[in-house]
Design an enzyme around this catalytic site. Structure first.
Site, PDB file in Angstrom:
ATOM      1  N   GLU A  97      25.401  64.302  78.376  1.00  0.00           N
ATOM      2  CA  GLU A  97      24.589  65.349  77.744  1.00  0.00           C
ATOM      3  C   GLU A  97      23.134  65.158  78.131  1.00  0.00           C
ATOM      4  OE1 GLU A  97      24.024  68.363  76.695  1.00  0.00           O
ATOM      5  OE2 GLU A  97      25.505  68.229  75.078  1.00  0.00           O
ATOM      6  N   ASN A 143      23.066  74.304  70.771  1.00  0.00           N
ATOM      7  CA  ASN A 143      23.240  74.221  72.222  1.00  0.00           C
ATOM      8  C   ASN A 143      22.491  75.360  72.908  1.00  0.00           C
ATOM      9  OD1 ASN A 143      24.823  71.989  73.270  1.00  0.00           O
ATOM     10  ND2 ASN A 143      26.531  72.756  72.047  1.00  0.00           N
ATOM     11  N   ASP A 171      27.812  76.018  75.803  1.00  0.00           N
ATOM     12  CA  ASP A 171      27.190  74.703  75.634  1.00  0.00           C
ATOM     13  C   ASP A 171      25.780  74.733  76.232  1.00  0.00           C
ATOM     14  OD1 ASP A 171      26.851  71.695  75.542  1.00  0.00           O
ATOM     15  OD2 ASP A 171      28.952  71.817  74.953  1.00  0.00           O
TER      16      ASP A 171
END
Length: 298
Positions: A21, A154, A205
């Site tokens: 991430e 996100n 995302d």
């Protein structure tokens, strides 16, 4: 929806990262950075040499931005930390939700003003996750909660002129856009729908906004990268080998390549047999016209 194209790129890092991430890139050092959230790790990859370094962290973290050549800012479960690049030393400078043990940071990015947007969410899933998080705006240490009751924050990114921000609650799967003040990065209008993905496979995302204002987005659960037009249409779709794509970042000296992180989170040994590259880091392999992430103003 437009046709799905096969993966045209290559592996940059063949490690089954638990939850890759927060990728970003420093053009001065030709270095890509990303986190493995659950493992409490910061990963560093020099693209020219291929030299990979893993830095252990004392907390869960998910967002990194450059301050200057010597320092970085990191968003973690405790707030914002200044990290000294040469030594890895960490200093908590802006506590945010510090001490709330069940919460952590998730997606975020710096606005052209030097402000950081980042979101928080619960560490565990279930009904307790719904609406528990917040998206924060932080500029020179001043913390402003801007969007409360977010379950999975996100998709945070900004138009190159700094006038529009994008974000999504992946649990709701409706991508939003909002007018912001280019000088401060604070919202100046009401959010409106950019793309409604309810009923579609996979969750919206992480994202980055290109030089022409279009958006590149990772789609969790289906292992895809989507390219959105300024008016909110998907114009390109590319398949990645793993299912859990998490976030893209522009890389290369001209910001003309796209790195994408993925995750192996919650996958069993049997799952990994079917999805052996879960958590790998990729270069998508299509030409892009990116912009580099802004530095944080401390």
């Amino acid at each position: 929806m437009v046709d799905l194209k096969p993966f045209p790129g290559r592996v940059l890092d063949a490690l089954n990262t638990y939850h890759g991430e927060g990728p970003t890139y420093d053009p001065v050092t030709d270095t890509a950075w990303w986190f493995s959230i659950g493992n409490r790790e910061l990963h560093e990859l020099n693209l020219a040499t291929g030299r990979k370094t893993k830095h252990d962290l004392p907390f869960m973290a998910s967002v990194l931005a450059k301050i200057d050549e010597d320092r970085q800012i990191i968003a973690s479960e405790h707030g914002l930390h200044v990290r000294t690049v040469a030594t890895g030393a960490l200093e908590l400078v802006t506590p945010i939700e510090n001490g709330i043990e069940h919460m952590r940071s998730n997606d975020g990015r710096c606005h052209t003003s030097g402000a950081l947007w980042f979101g928080t969410m619960t560490k565990s899933g279930g009904e307790g996750r719904k609406g528990a998080g917040t998206i924060y705006h932080v500029l020179q240490g001043k913390v402003t909660p801007i969007f409360p009751e977010i379950s999975i924050p996100n998709g945070i990114c900004f138009s190159p002129d700094g006038a529009t921000a994008y974000y999504v609650d992946t649990m709701e799967n409706v991508y939003m856009k909002v007018a912001v003040d280019p000088a401060t990065g604070l919202p100046s209008g009401k959010p409106e729908v950019f793309y409604d993905a309810r009923g579609e496979e996979g969750g919206i995302d992480g994202s980055v906004c290109a030089a022409d204002g279009t958006i590149w987005n990772a789609r969790w659960g289906v292992g895809e990268v989507h390219h959105y037009s300024i008016d909110g249409r998907i114009t390109e779709r590319y398949k990645l080998p793993p299912k859990q794509a998490t976030c893209p970042a522009f890389i290369g000296n001209n910001a003309d390549r796209l790195l994408v992180t993925t995750a192996g989170e919650d996958l069993t040994a049997e799952d990994l047999k079917a999805d052996p590259e879960a958590g790998y880091i990729y270069e998508l392999g299509v030409p892009v016209q990116g912009v580099f992430d802004a530095a944080y103003k401390i």
